[in-house]
Design a protein around this motif. Structure first.
Motif, PDB file in Angstrom:
ATOM      1  N   ASP D  28      30.945 -12.954  26.017  1.00 44.69           N
ATOM      2  CA  ASP D  28      30.264 -13.921  26.878  1.00 44.69           C
ATOM      3  C   ASP D  28      29.202 -13.225  27.729  1.00 44.69           C
ATOM      4  O   ASP D  28      28.096 -13.756  27.917  1.00 44.69           O
ATOM      5  N   LEU D  29      29.522 -12.047  28.219  1.00 49.16           N
ATOM      6  CA  LEU D  29      28.524 -11.289  28.992  1.00 49.16           C
ATOM      7  C   LEU D  29      27.337 -10.909  28.112  1.00 49.16           C
ATOM      8  O   LEU D  29      26.184 -11.015  28.515  1.00 49.16           O
ATOM      9  N   GLN D  30      27.632 -10.460  26.891  1.00 43.08           N
ATOM     10  CA  GLN D  30      26.547 -10.083  25.973  1.00 43.08           C
ATOM     11  C   GLN D  30      25.663 -11.291  25.661  1.00 43.08           C
ATOM     12  O   GLN D  30      24.438 -11.181  25.570  1.00 43.08           O
ATOM     13  N   THR D  31      26.300 -12.439  25.497  1.00 41.71           N
ATOM     14  CA  THR D  31      25.555 -13.667  25.205  1.00 41.71           C
ATOM     15  C   THR D  31      24.671 -14.035  26.391  1.00 41.71           C
ATOM     16  O   THR D  31      23.471 -14.330  26.228  1.00 41.71           O
ATOM     17  N   LEU D  32      25.261 -14.021  27.563  1.00 41.94           N
ATOM     18  CA  LEU D  32      24.512 -14.346  28.778  1.00 41.94           C
ATOM     19  C   LEU D  32      23.300 -13.433  28.932  1.00 41.94           C
ATOM     20  O   LEU D  32      22.178 -13.894  29.175  1.00 41.94           O
ATOM     21  N   GLN D  33      23.515 -12.137  28.792  1.00 43.28           N
ATOM     22  CA  GLN D  33      22.434 -11.166  28.982  1.00 43.28           C
ATOM     23  C   GLN D  33      21.314 -11.371  27.965  1.00 43.28           C
ATOM     24  O   GLN D  33      20.124 -11.351  28.320  1.00 43.28           O
ATOM     25  N   SER D  34      21.692 -11.544  26.703  1.00 44.49           N
ATOM     26  CA  SER D  34      20.646 -11.591  25.680  1.00 44.49           C
ATOM     27  C   SER D  34      19.894 -12.919  25.726  1.00 44.49           C
ATOM     28  O   SER D  34      18.697 -12.957  25.438  1.00 44.49           O
ATOM     29  N   ARG D  35      20.587 -13.985  26.122  1.00 48.09           N
ATOM     30  CA  ARG D  35      19.865 -15.259  26.256  1.00 48.09           C
ATOM     31  C   ARG D  35      18.980 -15.293  27.486  1.00 48.09           C
ATOM     32  O   ARG D  35      17.905 -15.884  27.463  1.00 48.09           O
ATOM     33  N   PHE D  37      17.491 -12.689  28.672  1.00 49.20           N
ATOM     34  CA  PHE D  37      16.320 -11.929  28.234  1.00 49.20           C
ATOM     35  C   PHE D  37      15.406 -12.790  27.355  1.00 49.20           C
ATOM     36  O   PHE D  37      14.178 -12.781  27.516  1.00 49.20           O
ATOM     37  N   ALA D  38      15.999 -13.531  26.427  1.00 48.22           N
ATOM     38  CA  ALA D  38      15.190 -14.372  25.533  1.00 48.22           C
ATOM     39  C   ALA D  38      14.383 -15.400  26.327  1.00 48.22           C
ATOM     40  O   ALA D  38      13.210 -15.653  26.026  1.00 48.22           O
ATOM     41  N   ASP D  39      14.999 -15.984  27.344  1.00 48.44           N
ATOM     42  CA  ASP D  39      14.282 -16.960  28.163  1.00 48.44           C
ATOM     43  C   ASP D  39      13.139 -16.313  28.941  1.00 48.44           C
ATOM     44  O   ASP D  39      12.053 -16.901  29.070  1.00 48.44           O
ATOM     45  N   ALA D  41      11.579 -13.659  27.946  1.00 48.74           N
ATOM     46  CA  ALA D  41      10.578 -13.318  26.928  1.00 48.74           C
ATOM     47  C   ALA D  41       9.700 -14.518  26.612  1.00 48.74           C
ATOM     48  O   ALA D  41       8.487 -14.384  26.413  1.00 48.74           O
ATOM     49  N   GLN D  42      10.291 -15.723  26.562  1.00 45.69           N
ATOM     50  CA  GLN D  42       9.499 -16.912  26.289  1.00 45.69           C
ATOM     51  C   GLN D  42       8.603 -17.282  27.473  1.00 45.69           C
ATOM     52  O   GLN D  42       7.438 -17.606  27.289  1.00 45.69           O
ATOM     53  N   PHE D  56      19.251  -4.665  30.675  1.00 39.54           N
ATOM     54  CA  PHE D  56      19.657  -6.076  30.696  1.00 39.54           C
ATOM     55  C   PHE D  56      19.955  -6.592  32.106  1.00 39.54           C
ATOM     56  O   PHE D  56      19.580  -7.710  32.428  1.00 39.54           O
ATOM     57  N   TYR D  82      21.471 -20.819  34.969  1.00 43.48           N
ATOM     58  CA  TYR D  82      22.399 -19.701  34.759  1.00 43.48           C
ATOM     59  C   TYR D  82      23.380 -19.589  35.913  1.00 43.48           C
ATOM     60  O   TYR D  82      23.088 -20.058  37.016  1.00 43.48           O
TER      61      TYR D  82
END
Lengths: 261, 261, 261, 261
Positions: D28-35, D37-39, D41-42, D56, D82
């Motif tokens: 869940d932490l990995q998901t939170l961090q990478s999403r 970041f993705a947001d 990035a957009q 991260f 978030y």
């Protein structure tokens, strides 16, 4: 007077794609659709526009303030990250439904939504920066009076949903036919309408119609602005006034700054 | 006989949260809601269930095959990644609407949807593994005949949407009232219904009602299965048969393997 | 004894795709990669496995408890929602690096990572359910002593990052060469290692090596379990013990329940 | 001369949050961090900036062209969606590391990264629109010569990763110490560096250093521009020239339009 810029967002050849080579898992399609919508909401929303999910394969956006380059960038970015592409048609008019008529016509002229060769069309007009005005948009934010107490906490969820849905179905049709306004269900008991210049009596008329036809009691906050966000935010504040004061229709009042001298 | 397990997914105290301390940006709320739905669709869908977005703050899932531990894990994972939490109520019944009635009642008993202290409730029954059968679910997948040709390529997008929406509003109410089936719009011109044991005549009746009341022509593929995915996938294949053969109602036929000798 | 099941996740022909027909916007690629990783993390993680982003176009997952059908479903779901597809190779061994060697070999035999015709390969062995044991996995969770005080609150972010990065580069190489363990940076000052049976002295040795070579002080919690989540969660709790008691190496201790009488 | 605007993005009090009230599920932490970041990035990427995931919990963005209002909007939008908030510090300098030094100092002055009361800080300077120039940014895009043939298709994935990682660790340190440039691994075998004015000899020096120290052979394309996207896109095109012509260092050449007569 309003001057609404609308964009039609259409996934290219989506229906055939969902069953090629055979039907795809429904929850993957649902995921794809809702995430695509979320990405559009962020792109358009962070530029002060609004997007509505409508049918998901066809979405409607209020894009005052976004120019052709913004639309192109959106198209490119989606193509880089999704297995589908999108076509975009834009239109501008005092009447929301007329603006959408133009936006749609641009895509229809280019070919069918299910034409495999028609991809990433970008057509239509945008409002020149110099023509933009503080009253280009009128946004109305409706909700249902005491939906939690009357429905959510009492009925099973589907029966609650039926009430909200029938209220929405009635309002959407009435506002479109009588005023050329476009209404979108946005979750919970909330409906957001993109409206031409309408006055308090018009909104009272619409609310009365929905109560009469569907038995659902609505209230509404109305805002105006240069962008969908500004108008919609004013509408939300006006709706808060309805809640506090128990009124049915509120327009956002100009915040008067009183000078010292 | 069907034995449908439904889960009600309710965002805790969501309405008040959206306007605290003041209204939040609408496109952020839309993003949050649609991404939450997408995450639920992946979690439930990859376990062969279905989730429908319904009102977004309240969602309905078909969860045959998911046990209490799965529901707990889902609740924990959402709380770890979102600014909101969810409550879950489950129910099982031959009649979908009765299953949802039970699922909803569990949450209602625990407190109001807008009670700030009622968080992450998990209540209700799930179907024991040993009681699960290959015909626990009947799923019907409807679509509109030639929606692209009749609406999308001809009308402006909102007028197309009105047609689809009025067809949906009529079908959802009729199937719920007459049969206790729950119908959900899933994008495009598609409606998925979670049904009790219904036969061909029942579906013809529903289709005729919608054409009569709303002027919208539907066809339907029907599937049965141990999970929503199995039943729904069979329904999609049956709907493909409708498309190929020009028929209105198709049930998935058992795939008979013919031996060589 | 450990019995680690590892899966190599490789985006098919990704390098060429990123520059065809011409280079794609970097932030779209970054978004695609990190969201793909997030989706894998949810799929594998909700089945109690772990995924590490590694190089993003090649990712390594600990998949004890996931069978071939799970891997197939993952492959199908990604293909339905992304513009790229993935190949999956699995391997099982007491030694993590040997497990990965097998997992990788399966894909390499099938063709090059940049072979446009090699798509959605699924190869390799998984651990039979009947062979799974409570000590199949040993997971170590390292962090840097007082990273916030020594680095984050004092140095510019890049110089902080250099410290963490050099510590990681040293640890990853040492544990791989000396023990066949695989170490992954997971953000902040955290490193997670998938290890064979290692004892306290082995971990002290690794920590001493990193301090000597890179000047970075680590501590570590170690857990064992039937799944990556169980082992990794125990490791996190053990690391909390290090924090509370100021120790360098802690193994999770069995939680002994003492009866009353 | 370059004039780099950098933003430090720091999740507020993230470390403590990840273990409160007890450790959260790693995936869940990995998901939170990478999403998250993705947001970012957009948001930043669609405004022609770049973001790098770095650790991260602390990320570095190149934000030439984004003003204070953009930073505020980003902060508000993340807080709406978030369970964590972010602080942002900005800095501008000819030297990237000096710009980051300023950006970091603003947050450090406001309090510790793990101070629970220090939330949503926004500090630092941005480049005035009137001061922006076409050569404000120099971006270098490195990759490893034949990484697929030498590593991916031959070694197990972790050993491939070690090679790339050691090459990166060497380059990042060298460029920072010798030139004040900031280098980020962006997946695959790609490294992107935000550089001051450096010439061909400087890049040859860095490539030679990495080959000597880590045995990894790099090539590099270099671009300049008013925004990270423009400079980085030029760098990608220059790197394509390296690939086609077998060269090690290429600068983007002005695209000369030759008139007809």
């Amino acid at each position: 007077m309003t001057n609404t810029q609308l964009s039609l967002i259409q996934i290219d050849n989506y229906g055939p794609w969902t069953v090629t080579p055979e039907p795809r898992r429904e929850m993957d399609l649902q995921t794809l659709q809702s995430r695509l919508f979320a990405d559009l909401a962020q792109f358009v929303g962070s530029r002060d526009g609004y997007v509505f999910f409508t049918r998901f394969d066809n979405m409607v956006a209020v894009t005052n303030g976004l120019d052709e380059a913004d639309h192109e960038l959106l198209q490119e970015s989606i193509a880089n990250r999704y297995p589908v592409t999108i076509s975009l048609g834009t239109g501008v008019d005092a009447s929301p439904v007329e603006a959408l008529e133009s936006a749609t016509a641009g895509l229809q002229t280019a070919g069918s939504a299910q034409d495999g060769d028609r991809r990433e069309v970008l057509s239509g007009d945008v409002l020149a920066e110099s023509d933009r005005m503080p009253e280009d948009l009128q946004i109305a934010h409706f909700d249902v009076n005491d939906a939690t107490g009357k429905y959510t906490d009492r009925l099973n969820e589907f029966d609650s949903f039926i009430q909200i849905e029938q209220g929405y179905a009635t309002l959407m049709r009435y506002l479109r036919e009588e005023y050329g306004a476009l209404s979108f269900f946005v979750g919970g008991d909330n409906i957001i309408s993109v409206c031409p210049d309408m006055d308090e009596a018009d909104y009272r008329d619409a609310i009365a119609h929905v109560e009469r036809e569907a038995g659902v009691e609505l209230k509404v906050g109305v805002g105006t602005g240069r962008t969908a966000h500004v108008a919609g935010f004013a509408a939300k504040h006006a709706l808060e006034v309805c809640r506090e004061e128990g009124t049915d229709v509120e327009f956002d009042r100009p915040h008067v700054e009183v000078a010292d001298d």
